[in-house]
Design a protein around this motif. Sequence first.
Motif, PDB file in Angstrom:
ATOM      1  N   ILE A 217      38.931 -38.662  65.882  1.00  0.00           N
ATOM      2  CA  ILE A 217      37.524 -38.324  66.133  1.00  0.00           C
ATOM      3  C   ILE A 217      36.772 -38.163  64.815  1.00  0.00           C
ATOM      4  CG2 ILE A 217      35.958 -36.646  67.181  1.00  0.00           C
ATOM      5  CD1 ILE A 217      38.245 -35.943  69.119  1.00  0.00           C
ATOM      6  N   LEU A 218      37.432 -37.550  63.838  1.00  0.00           N
ATOM      7  CA  LEU A 218      36.819 -37.261  62.546  1.00  0.00           C
ATOM      8  C   LEU A 218      37.703 -37.754  61.412  1.00  0.00           C
ATOM      9  CD1 LEU A 218      35.877 -33.469  63.027  1.00  0.00           C
ATOM     10  CD2 LEU A 218      34.422 -35.452  63.526  1.00  0.00           C
ATOM     11  N   SER A 219      37.068 -37.929  60.256  1.00  0.00           N
ATOM     12  CA  SER A 219      37.774 -38.098  58.987  1.00  0.00           C
ATOM     13  C   SER A 219      37.255 -36.980  58.095  1.00  0.00           C
ATOM     14  CB  SER A 219      37.476 -39.466  58.364  1.00  0.00           C
ATOM     15  OG  SER A 219      38.025 -39.530  57.057  1.00  0.00           O
ATOM     16  N   VAL A 220      38.158 -36.120  57.608  1.00  0.00           N
ATOM     17  CA  VAL A 220      37.749 -34.908  56.900  1.00  0.00           C
ATOM     18  C   VAL A 220      38.320 -34.897  55.494  1.00  0.00           C
ATOM     19  CG1 VAL A 220      37.727 -32.383  56.943  1.00  0.00           C
ATOM     20  CG2 VAL A 220      37.709 -33.665  59.098  1.00  0.00           C
ATOM     21  N   ASN A 221      37.465 -34.662  54.518  1.00  0.00           N
ATOM     22  CA  ASN A 221      37.884 -34.501  53.129  1.00  0.00           C
ATOM     23  C   ASN A 221      37.093 -33.334  52.548  1.00  0.00           C
ATOM     24  OD1 ASN A 221      38.826 -34.712  50.527  1.00  0.00           O
ATOM     25  ND2 ASN A 221      37.679 -36.581  50.033  1.00  0.00           N
ATOM     26  N   LYS A 223      34.563 -30.748  52.322  1.00  0.00           N
ATOM     27  CA  LYS A 223      33.307 -30.509  53.027  1.00  0.00           C
ATOM     28  C   LYS A 223      32.696 -31.796  53.573  1.00  0.00           C
ATOM     29  CE  LYS A 223      31.951 -26.201  50.769  1.00  0.00           C
ATOM     30  NZ  LYS A 223      30.860 -25.444  50.126  1.00  0.00           N
ATOM     31  N   SER A 224      33.333 -32.912  53.291  1.00  0.00           N
ATOM     32  CA  SER A 224      32.843 -34.196  53.789  1.00  0.00           C
ATOM     33  C   SER A 224      33.484 -34.504  55.141  1.00  0.00           C
ATOM     34  CB  SER A 224      33.177 -35.299  52.785  1.00  0.00           C
ATOM     35  OG  SER A 224      32.766 -36.558  53.264  1.00  0.00           O
ATOM     36  N   VAL A 225      32.639 -34.671  56.158  1.00  0.00           N
ATOM     37  CA  VAL A 225      33.123 -34.930  57.516  1.00  0.00           C
ATOM     38  C   VAL A 225      32.467 -36.204  58.037  1.00  0.00           C
ATOM     39  CG1 VAL A 225      33.219 -34.076  59.891  1.00  0.00           C
ATOM     40  CG2 VAL A 225      33.462 -32.472  57.975  1.00  0.00           C
ATOM     41  N   HIS A 226      33.274 -37.212  58.323  1.00  0.00           N
ATOM     42  CA  HIS A 226      32.770 -38.452  58.908  1.00  0.00           C
ATOM     43  C   HIS A 226      33.138 -38.476  60.395  1.00  0.00           C
ATOM     44  CE1 HIS A 226      32.326 -39.708  54.743  1.00  0.00           C
ATOM     45  NE2 HIS A 226      31.605 -40.724  55.173  1.00  0.00           N
ATOM     46  N   ILE A 227      32.142 -38.716  61.215  1.00  0.00           N
ATOM     47  CA  ILE A 227      32.380 -38.822  62.657  1.00  0.00           C
ATOM     48  C   ILE A 227      32.745 -40.263  62.973  1.00  0.00           C
ATOM     49  CG2 ILE A 227      31.365 -38.568  64.958  1.00  0.00           C
ATOM     50  CD1 ILE A 227      29.444 -36.492  63.735  1.00  0.00           C
ATOM     51  N   LEU A 228      33.969 -40.474  63.419  1.00  0.00           N
ATOM     52  CA  LEU A 228      34.473 -41.813  63.703  1.00  0.00           C
ATOM     53  C   LEU A 228      34.240 -42.220  65.150  1.00  0.00           C
ATOM     54  CD1 LEU A 228      37.906 -41.528  61.830  1.00  0.00           C
ATOM     55  CD2 LEU A 228      35.714 -42.382  60.920  1.00  0.00           C
ATOM     56  N   ARG A 229      34.324 -41.246  66.054  1.00  0.00           N
ATOM     57  CA  ARG A 229      34.140 -41.512  67.491  1.00  0.00           C
ATOM     58  C   ARG A 229      33.180 -40.484  68.074  1.00  0.00           C
ATOM     59  NH1 ARG A 229      38.080 -44.386  70.252  1.00  0.00           N
ATOM     60  NH2 ARG A 229      36.649 -44.066  72.015  1.00  0.00           N
ATOM     61  N   ARG A 230      31.886 -40.796  68.026  1.00  0.00           N
ATOM     62  CA  ARG A 230      30.887 -39.876  68.565  1.00  0.00           C
ATOM     63  C   ARG A 230      31.078 -39.681  70.074  1.00  0.00           C
ATOM     64  NH1 ARG A 230      25.799 -37.070  67.403  1.00  0.00           N
ATOM     65  NH2 ARG A 230      25.322 -36.212  69.444  1.00  0.00           N
ATOM     66  N   ASP A 231      31.544 -40.704  70.744  1.00  0.00           N
ATOM     67  CA  ASP A 231      31.760 -40.595  72.182  1.00  0.00           C
ATOM     68  C   ASP A 231      32.823 -39.550  72.504  1.00  0.00           C
ATOM     69  OD1 ASP A 231      33.629 -42.312  70.947  1.00  0.00           O
ATOM     70  OD2 ASP A 231      34.125 -43.273  72.866  1.00  0.00           O
ATOM     71  N   LEU A 232      33.908 -39.529  71.714  1.00  0.00           N
ATOM     72  CA  LEU A 232      34.960 -38.542  71.951  1.00  0.00           C
ATOM     73  C   LEU A 232      34.506 -37.139  71.546  1.00  0.00           C
ATOM     74  CD1 LEU A 232      38.151 -40.483  70.767  1.00  0.00           C
ATOM     75  CD2 LEU A 232      37.236 -40.215  73.098  1.00  0.00           C
ATOM     76  N   LEU A 233      33.669 -37.064  70.503  1.00  0.00           N
ATOM     77  CA  LEU A 233      33.122 -35.773  70.115  1.00  0.00           C
ATOM     78  C   LEU A 233      32.236 -35.217  71.226  1.00  0.00           C
ATOM     79  CD1 LEU A 233      32.739 -33.648  67.830  1.00  0.00           C
ATOM     80  CD2 LEU A 233      30.728 -34.961  67.128  1.00  0.00           C
TER      81      LEU A 233
END
Length: 243
Positions: A217-221, A223-233
């Motif tokens: 669902i996310l890629s986290v590094n 404080k950097s958060v990338h939303i990979l699957r907005r539908d699942l979120l």
Amino acid sequence: MTPDPDLDDLRRSCGYSAIHGFHLPAGLSADDLQTLNATARDLLPLDRGQTLFSQGRKFGALYVVRSGSLKTFVEGSEGDMQILGFHLPGDIMGIGGLINEHYPCTAQALERSSVCELRYAQLQEVCAGLPALNHQLIRVISGALVTEQRHLVMMGKQQAQRRLASFIRRMSDRYGRLSRDPLALNLPMSRDDIANYLGLALETVSRLFSKMESDGILSVNRKSVHILRRDLLDKLCGGDIDM
């Protein structure tokens, strides 16, 4: 003859930028904008950790974030702290001071930030002559109170996973309104701040971030958060109203 105010200069001014967050009613003249601008002033930039206003201080102004971000929190008699919210550019702060003429919380910069001060006594005088603007101000204040109420409902009813998912979705939506990439979040607050705001343990928040990452669902590094699957979120948030 006095020259007409330069509209481009006014639009770049502190007052215009601040009041723009109220969604200026149509039909305001250059003179109206100039009058609004006179109620506002730029404050010196706040460094990370610097206080804008303190809990218990006498109310005198509203504040609009121009850049950066801040958090608001209350402190108990035993030194415990509860974070009330995180504030991004365009957000109006200090509204709670309208209730008993003292700020009920402290506002502190999360990073280097710039803020515009709207002196409330003067703002009231301006609004008295501009009913449409006064109506917009009331709507903004009411909206801020509704947001606080929704957060309290969330704290009382949602499970931990849904709380964090709803928080991320809300931040994504706010980024979108700021014309930023809603899928690439650079969160200015710490994990500890997020946990405090959501009423969760720090370990729980870290575990849930890891789970959403492992679920794709996310890629986290940090404080950097990338939303990979907005539908699942969105699915994790269920039918809950955004905070």
